[in-house]
Design a protein around this motif. Sequence first.
Motif, PDB file in Angstrom:
ATOM      1  N   ARG A  52       0.840  -1.211   0.000  1.00 42.70           N
ATOM      2  CA  ARG A  52       0.000   0.000   0.000  1.00 42.70           C
ATOM      3  C   ARG A  52       0.869   1.254   0.000  1.00 42.70           C
ATOM      4  NH1 ARG A  52      -3.158   0.889   4.709  1.00 42.70           N
ATOM      5  NH2 ARG A  52      -3.651   2.884   3.860  1.00 42.70           N
ATOM      6  N   PRO A  53       1.612   1.508  -1.067  1.00 48.96           N
ATOM      7  CA  PRO A  53       2.487   2.689  -1.085  1.00 48.96           C
ATOM      8  C   PRO A  53       1.706   4.000  -1.020  1.00 48.96           C
ATOM      9  CG  PRO A  53       2.407   1.687  -3.245  1.00 48.96           C
ATOM     10  CD  PRO A  53       1.690   0.755  -2.309  1.00 48.96           C
ATOM     11  N   THR A  54       0.419   3.954  -1.297  1.00 52.60           N
ATOM     12  CA  THR A  54      -0.395   5.170  -1.267  1.00 52.60           C
ATOM     13  C   THR A  54      -0.648   5.656   0.161  1.00 52.60           C
ATOM     14  OG1 THR A  54      -2.402   3.838  -1.352  1.00 52.60           O
ATOM     15  CG2 THR A  54      -1.527   4.655  -3.457  1.00 52.60           C
ATOM     16  N   ALA A  98       1.642  10.382   1.271  1.00 53.72           N
ATOM     17  CA  ALA A  98       0.859  10.032   0.086  1.00 53.72           C
ATOM     18  C   ALA A  98      -0.594  10.408   0.347  1.00 53.72           C
ATOM     19  CB  ALA A  98       1.006   8.543  -0.211  1.00 53.72           C
ATOM     20  N   THR A  99      -1.279  10.799  -0.691  1.00 56.71           N
ATOM     21  CA  THR A  99      -2.660  11.276  -0.550  1.00 56.71           C
ATOM     22  C   THR A  99      -3.675  10.144  -0.487  1.00 56.71           C
ATOM     23  OG1 THR A  99      -2.957  11.447  -2.933  1.00 56.71           O
ATOM     24  CG2 THR A  99      -2.108  13.409  -1.773  1.00 56.71           C
ATOM     25  N   GLY A 100      -3.255   8.912  -0.747  1.00 59.47           N
ATOM     26  CA  GLY A 100      -4.164   7.774  -0.715  1.00 59.47           C
ATOM     27  C   GLY A 100      -4.672   7.365  -2.082  1.00 59.47           C
ATOM     28  N   LEU A 108       0.545  10.192  -5.486  1.00 58.49           N
ATOM     29  CA  LEU A 108       0.909  11.566  -5.174  1.00 58.49           C
ATOM     30  C   LEU A 108       1.328  11.676  -3.716  1.00 58.49           C
ATOM     31  CD1 LEU A 108       0.959  14.464  -6.392  1.00 58.49           C
ATOM     32  CD2 LEU A 108      -1.309  14.769  -5.406  1.00 58.49           C
ATOM     33  N   VAL A 109       2.457  12.353  -3.475  1.00 57.75           N
ATOM     34  CA  VAL A 109       2.914  12.682  -2.130  1.00 57.75           C
ATOM     35  C   VAL A 109       2.793  14.194  -1.992  1.00 57.75           C
ATOM     36  CG1 VAL A 109       4.875  12.707  -0.548  1.00 57.75           C
ATOM     37  CG2 VAL A 109       4.497  10.718  -2.031  1.00 57.75           C
ATOM     38  N   ASP A 125       5.041  13.481  -7.706  1.00 53.06           N
ATOM     39  CA  ASP A 125       4.589  12.225  -8.292  1.00 53.06           C
ATOM     40  C   ASP A 125       5.581  11.162  -7.861  1.00 53.06           C
ATOM     41  OD1 ASP A 125       2.319  13.099  -9.744  1.00 53.06           O
ATOM     42  OD2 ASP A 125       3.631  13.923 -11.294  1.00 53.06           O
ATOM     43  N   ALA A 126       5.076  10.095  -7.253  1.00 58.51           N
ATOM     44  CA  ALA A 126       5.945   9.043  -6.740  1.00 58.51           C
ATOM     45  C   ALA A 126       5.630   7.714  -7.413  1.00 58.51           C
ATOM     46  CB  ALA A 126       5.785   8.923  -5.230  1.00 58.51           C
ATOM     47  N   THR A 127       6.634   6.856  -7.470  1.00 59.33           N
ATOM     48  CA  THR A 127       6.455   5.501  -7.987  1.00 59.33           C
ATOM     49  C   THR A 127       7.248   4.542  -7.115  1.00 59.33           C
ATOM     50  OG1 THR A 127       8.339   5.608  -9.495  1.00 59.33           O
ATOM     51  CG2 THR A 127       6.212   6.309 -10.377  1.00 59.33           C
ATOM     52  N   LEU A 128       6.752   3.315  -7.035  1.00 56.12           N
ATOM     53  CA  LEU A 128       7.473   2.240  -6.386  1.00 56.12           C
ATOM     54  C   LEU A 128       7.528   1.098  -7.379  1.00 56.12           C
ATOM     55  CD1 LEU A 128       8.863   1.115  -3.858  1.00 56.12           C
ATOM     56  CD2 LEU A 128       6.623   0.229  -3.157  1.00 56.12           C
TER      57      LEU A 128
END
Length: 174
Positions: A52-54, A98-100, A108-109, A125-128
């Motif tokens: 759950r990176p969000t 992160a905004t969820g 998005l962070v 903008d984030a990515t995993l």
Amino acid sequence: MTVLAGRATAQTQFAFDQAHGRLTFSARVMGLIGATSAFSRFRCRMTLDPARPTAARIAIEAEAGSIENDRESVVAMLRGPEWFDAARHPVVRFEGAATGAGDAARFLVAGIITLRGVTRPAAFDATLGAPRQGAALFSATGAISRGEFGMVADRFTIGDRVVLALEVRLPIGG
């Protein structure tokens, strides 16, 4: 500081610095050329659940006096009073979560960045990436207006939009 040992499962605390990641900023020069510099000393704390990176949280502190560039004249300019003013404002900070919304491919962070004693909202903008060989690439990229932080020198030569980017390999999965 090093990336915490062990594989990430559920919420995991990560701590890392320039030995394991890269924190850069870039701007356009004369509207044509991208010029990139980096912070050679920074610390980052992140709470992340790979599933759950969000729901990630992140805090970064960079030493303004640690700016690196291939040209010493650029380093002196960026550390100086018209830009980062490292003598009076030695630390650049970002705290956010992160905004969820989204997924590992893009989320998005949002948070606040403090630069030159000025605090403003900022979003990245984030990515995993998918885990490979026991690690996953985390990246976050966003832009700020340097003018909002009082960096108004050379407005006709150097663009107002500054792109900040963080990249690190985290010990996740395998």
